[in-house]
Design an enzyme around this catalytic site. Structure first.
Site, mmCIF file in Angstrom:
data_model
loop_
_atom_site.group_PDB
_atom_site.id
_atom_site.type_symbol
_atom_site.label_atom_id
_atom_site.label_comp_id
_atom_site.label_asym_id
_atom_site.label_seq_id
_atom_site.Cartn_x
_atom_site.Cartn_y
_atom_site.Cartn_z
ATOM 1 N N ASP A 44 0.848 -1.201 0.000
ATOM 2 C CA ASP A 44 0.000 0.000 0.000
ATOM 3 C C ASP A 44 0.886 1.256 0.000
ATOM 4 O OD1 ASP A 44 0.835 -0.221 2.621
ATOM 5 O OD2 ASP A 44 -1.152 -0.024 3.514
ATOM 6 N N SER A 45 2.215 1.037 0.027
ATOM 7 C CA SER A 45 3.154 2.139 -0.228
ATOM 8 C C SER A 45 2.869 2.763 -1.583
ATOM 9 C CB SER A 45 4.596 1.624 -0.188
ATOM 10 O OG SER A 45 4.748 0.495 -1.030
ATOM 11 N N ASP A 83 -1.100 -6.097 -0.380
ATOM 12 C CA ASP A 83 -1.412 -5.479 0.911
ATOM 13 C C ASP A 83 -2.908 -5.271 1.079
ATOM 14 O OD1 ASP A 83 0.617 -5.064 2.706
ATOM 15 O OD2 ASP A 83 1.271 -3.166 1.825
ATOM 16 N N LYS A 113 -1.276 -9.392 2.707
ATOM 17 C CA LYS A 113 -0.486 -8.960 3.865
ATOM 18 C C LYS A 113 -1.319 -7.961 4.669
ATOM 19 C CE LYS A 113 3.231 -6.062 3.567
ATOM 20 N NZ LYS A 113 2.768 -4.904 4.364
ATOM 21 N N GLU A 115 -1.292 -5.631 8.610
ATOM 22 C CA GLU A 115 -0.432 -5.110 9.672
ATOM 23 C C GLU A 115 -1.036 -5.385 11.049
ATOM 24 O OE1 GLU A 115 0.395 -0.968 8.924
ATOM 25 O OE2 GLU A 115 1.049 -1.360 6.864
ATOM 26 N N GLU A 182 9.428 -4.633 10.122
ATOM 27 C CA GLU A 182 9.845 -3.320 9.595
ATOM 28 C C GLU A 182 10.273 -2.391 10.729
ATOM 29 O OE1 GLU A 182 7.104 -1.405 6.911
ATOM 30 O OE2 GLU A 182 8.322 0.427 6.838
#
Ligand code: KIV
Length: 279
Positions: A44-45, A83, A113, A115, A182
């Site tokens: 999602d960057s 993401d 993915k 978080e 991270e």
């Protein structure tokens, strides 16, 4: 050979480091796949490096599906991880399964993915129960930028370090197939890597992780402004692009481009006829 959950696990067991890079489009994914990268992350960057947002929070499911589709078309062998964007899994377990399913069904990803640690274990369990592999993400999780008060290294105090270790064990127990670590201290990343049987993939973590991931704009020198110290610059593609674009502008303005070899021919008789008929 197609990279899968099993091949990534075997890489951890044999000590063969896993390579992962982000990609957001067909052309870049094809190049990475040709180079033999093990996994491609549609991070999602993309909100920051493709869409120009300040952080990843505005990214939508539609954005993620759109870019995941393009990457999946370009990558034959890489394991494709998409993401789950902010608020696509936090609100309910049902949302999480539906949205993970969309990334697989509509985006053609191999895994999703998300978080978080203990607080998302229920979601991980439910998504895995739907036969969708989940990569977890711990440490400096960018979707928590407001809660962290900025992009800050996580896990430095004894309590925070213990919580990260606990979270890593919990997401593994919930069924995650790998975890991105991270922005955490190197020695803590090493401890977590040794404790887990699933692969750890580091970014701003340590060489002791089972693999590494980088945002490709950072590692190829396409990012302007602040770049974190973990984002080693492996090439200067930005300068190559700047040179090529400047050359295009000056050659076009000077009438050098297009040259005869860049244009198409026509029989002289056709032109003569056109002139005769004054078309
Ligand atoms: O969104 C992303 O690119 C990521 C990587 C930085 C791990 O989550």
């Amino acid at each position: 050979m197609k990279n899968t959950v099993s091949t990534l696990l075997k890489q951890k067991q044999s000590g063969d480091k896993i390579t992962m890079l982000t990609a957001y489009d067909y052309t870049t994914a094809r190049i990475m796949d040709e180079c033999g990268v093990n996994a491609i992350l549609i991070g999602d960057s993309l909100g920051m490096v493709m869409l120009g947002y300040e952080n990843t929070l505005p990214v939508t499911m539609e954005d993620m599906i759109h870019h995941t589709k393009a990457v999946a078309k370009g990558a034959e062998n890489a394991f494709i991880v998409a993401d789950m964007p902010f608020m696509s899994y936090q609100v309910s377990v049902q949302d999480a399964v539906i949205n993970a399913g969309r990334l697989i069904k509509e985006g053609n990803a191999n895994a999703v993915k998300l978080e978080g640690g203990a607080e998302v274990c229920e979601q991980i369990r439910a998504i895995v129960n739907a036969s969708i592999p989940v990569v977890a993400h711990l440490g400096l999780t960018p979707q928590s930028v407001n809660a962290f008060g900025g992009f800050k290294v996580q896990g430095k105090s004894i309590d925070k370090a213990k919580k990260l270790i606990q979270d890593a064990l919990l997401i593994q127990e919930a069924g995650a197939c790998a975890v991105v670590l991270e922005g955490i201290p190197a020695k803590l990343a090493d401890i977590i890597t040794k404790k887990l049987f699933i692969p750890t993939i580091g970014i701003g973590a340590s060489a002791g992780c089972d693999g590494q991931v980088l945002v490709y704009q950072d590692m190829l020198g396409l990012t302007t402004g602040h770049v974190p110290k973990f984002a080693k610059r492996f090439a200067n593609a930005g300068d190559v692009m700047r040179q090529g674009i400047s050359d295009y502008i000056s050659e076009t303005k000077a009438g050098i481009f297009p040259a005869p070899e860049n244009t198409y021919a026509i029989d002289d008789e056709v032109i003569d006829q056109l002139v005769k008929e004054e078309v």
